[in-house]
Motif scaffolding. Structure first.
Motif, PDB file in Angstrom:
ATOM      1  N   ASP A 141     -22.236  19.541  10.704  1.00 50.59           N
ATOM      2  CA  ASP A 141     -23.273  18.455   9.724  1.00 50.59           C
ATOM      3  C   ASP A 141     -24.689  19.592   9.768  1.00 50.59           C
ATOM      4  N   ILE A 142     -24.571  20.133  11.267  1.00 45.50           N
ATOM      5  CA  ILE A 142     -26.371  21.439  10.962  1.00 45.50           C
ATOM      6  C   ILE A 142     -25.922  22.375  10.550  1.00 45.50           C
ATOM      7  N   PHE A 143     -25.103  23.105  11.550  1.00 47.78           N
ATOM      8  CA  PHE A 143     -24.530  24.116  11.549  1.00 47.78           C
ATOM      9  C   PHE A 143     -23.276  24.829  10.222  1.00 47.78           C
ATOM     10  N   GLY A 144     -22.525  24.091   9.529  1.00 50.23           N
ATOM     11  CA  GLY A 144     -21.945  24.499   8.881  1.00 50.23           C
ATOM     12  C   GLY A 144     -20.621  23.710   9.940  1.00 50.23           C
ATOM     13  N   ARG A 145     -19.774  22.809   8.699  1.00 46.20           N
ATOM     14  CA  ARG A 145     -18.491  22.329   9.095  1.00 46.20           C
ATOM     15  C   ARG A 145     -16.855  23.659   9.423  1.00 46.20           C
ATOM     16  N   LYS A 146     -17.336  25.145   8.817  1.00 40.66           N
ATOM     17  CA  LYS A 146     -16.062  25.912   8.868  1.00 40.66           C
ATOM     18  C   LYS A 146     -16.356  26.251  10.244  1.00 40.66           C
ATOM     19  N   ARG A 147     -17.691  26.939  10.514  1.00 42.20           N
ATOM     20  CA  ARG A 147     -18.285  27.788  11.377  1.00 42.20           C
ATOM     21  C   ARG A 147     -17.970  26.632  13.026  1.00 42.20           C
TER      22      ARG A 147
END
Length: 509
Positions: A85-91
């Motif tokens: 949620d914070i840094f990106g789901r794909k990442r």
């Protein structure tokens, strides 16, 4: 955990509906990753006797190969979702699948049991980074009117994983590819993981939550310490003669839980982002559901490990024969799961889940009778009846249980609640695997000393089954606290749409 997504990358051009044209390719990638995790949980069980024989692993190490994965997964599952949620789901998905692939290679090339256990713990931790992103990516990528079809596909993948894992593990172990014995059960993840990593970086659209909860690393540490303080002495106690420090550790786990509760209350007051939303336990159906999930995971942990050891070491069967013997069980689970959600639960509500618990208990007792009656001469086809009965019962439970538990949870906590449900399932599984020392190995060892030979494994299996039957009756009673009709109302349905579950329940632990 909220799942409302904001697109943070250009992505591909939208189609006429406004959705990403590459969404079906992205779905194939994330479903492949989910399938890898599901299969990896089940593929290992059937190879454990071979690993023990080839590597000279102790019984404690055999338990840790499975329990370590479950424990790491459970401890980091909610945190993995929040990191996405914070840094990106794909990442986080790509980080998880990359780490999972590396951990699989370390498992496959492990030089000794200690390295294998450590690599499995790493693998579980990476799965906790990868798996929570799957349904979040689906919600961020697909419009609402397509999600029903997508979740149907996800259910099919879960069923396929349940059937495929044991068979694939048996075949890879039996074939002894390039003389690698059991190692291909882990190495098979390498080409799949690399392909998913490369393709996923191209076709998955990045998304984040506009208002994600903060991390609660202290909560993660306390949860992990509490589980370790309980699981470690149960797993290693028998090999060490049940020393005093083991009982001290188990008592300390209670103290750590008390500290955890106090800390989570303070964290809630301070910034409203605890690892565990304690207010959920004021909802009677949720509190009962958490207990059901925990002890259900415990039953699965006990049964599947002892069942594998009983067939391959006690009865002397090959990995392939053991894997094929389990096929009726897996098929029965898949069939009953589909019928329970679509047909039975809307009509009969929680009675379906209670019938599942009793049906599983009946199947277990049939197995007790047959294994005792036929002894070491029992045939695979003679096991089909109890396994089908157990599988049908399990299918009636696993598919509708999460919705039943969530149906009275306030919509703003639906994401946190679903993550917690699946976390405690894995914790229960880890605890069940650790209890194998008490309910199985202790009995086998005692009867071996009496000169029973391989027949001692029948006695150990009987002990495990009787424990499982008793726990299933307890689950039946706990289910009275679930809602009579667990189908979600309009408000809850919207909440479920906005807050995906962070992990679907495992069909085989």
């Amino acid at each position: 955990m909220t799942s409302t997504a904001t697109d943070t990358s250009a992505g591909s051009a939208p189609d006429s509906t406004g959705a990403d044209r590459r969404r079906w390719f992205a779905l194939a990638i994330v479903m492949t990753a989910a399938f890898m995790d599901l299969v990896d949980v089940t593929i290992v069980n059937v190879a454990l006797p071979t690993i023990q024989h080839d590597e000279g692993a102790s019984t404690g190490q055999i338990q840790w190969i499975t329990a370590g994965y479950a424990l790491a997964f459970a401890a980091l599952l909610i945190t993995g979702g929040r990191l996405g949620d914070i840094f990106g789901r794909k990442r986080l998905f790509l980080l998880g699948i990359g780490g999972f692939t590396i951990a699989s290679a370390l498992c496959g090339f492990a030089a000794n049991p200690e390295m294998l256990v450590a690599s499995r713990i790493l693998q579980g931790g990476m799965a906790a980074m990868m798996v929570p992103q799957v349904l979040s990516i689906v919600h961020a990528t697909f419009p609402a009117h397509e999600r029903g079809k997508v979740f149907g596909l996800f259910g099919a993948i879960v069923g396929l994983g349940a059937v495929t894992g044991p068979l694939l593990g048996a075949l890879l172990t039996e074939w002894n590819i390039f003389g690698l014995e059991w190692r291909p059960i882990f190495l098979i993840n390498l080409p799949v993981g690399i392909a998913a990593l490369v393709l996923g970086s191209r076709v998955i659209t990045e998304s984040k939550a506009p208002k994600a909860l903060k991390l609660d690393l202290v909560g993660v540490v306390l949860v992990t310490l509490a589980m370790l303080a309980l699981v470690y002495p149960l797993t290693q106690g028998r090999e060490n003669g049940w020393p005093v420090w083991g009982f001290v550790m188990m008592a300390a786990s209670v103290v750590i839980v008390a500290v955890l509760i106090a800390y989570e209350k303070a964290k809630t007051r301070r910034d409203g982002s605890p690892l565990i939303e304690l207010s959920l336990f004021k909802v009677k159906s949720f509190a009962a559901g958490i207990a059901v999930q925990t002890v259900f995971g415990l039953v699965m942990g006990i049964f599947f490990l002892t069942w594998t050891l009983y067939m391959q070491i006690g009865l002397g069967w090959s990995a392939l024969r053991a894997g094929l013997t389990g096929v009726p069980f897996s098929i029965a689970v898949s069939v009953a799961a589909g019928i329970s959600v679509q047909k039975l639960v809307p009509l009969f509500g929680r009675k379906v889940l209670q019938a599942g618990a009793l049906l599983m208990a009946v199947g277990v007792l049939i197995y007790v009778y047959e294994s005792g009656h036929y002894g070491l001469e029992i045939k695979s086809w003679q096991m089909a009846l109890p396994l089908v009965v157990m599988g049908l019962g399990m299918g009636l439970i696993v598919a509708p249980l999460t919705d039943a538990v969530l149906s009275e949870v306030p919509r703003e906590h639906a994401g946190s609640a679903s993550g917690l449900i699946n976390t405690v399932m894995q914790m229960g599984n880890a605890l069940g695997l650790s209890l194998v020392s008490v309910v199985f190995f202790n009995v086998v060892e005692d009867h071996m000393k009496q000169g029973e030979g391989n027949a001692a494994f029948i006695d150990g299996f009987h002990s495990s089954l009787l424990w499982a039957a008793g726990i299933l009756v307890g689950i039946f009673v706990l289910m009275f606290a679930l809602p009579r009709k667990p189908a979600a109302g309009p408000g809850e349905a919207e909440a479920h749409d906005d807050a995906p579950t962070e992990r679907e329940p495992e069909l085989i632990g």
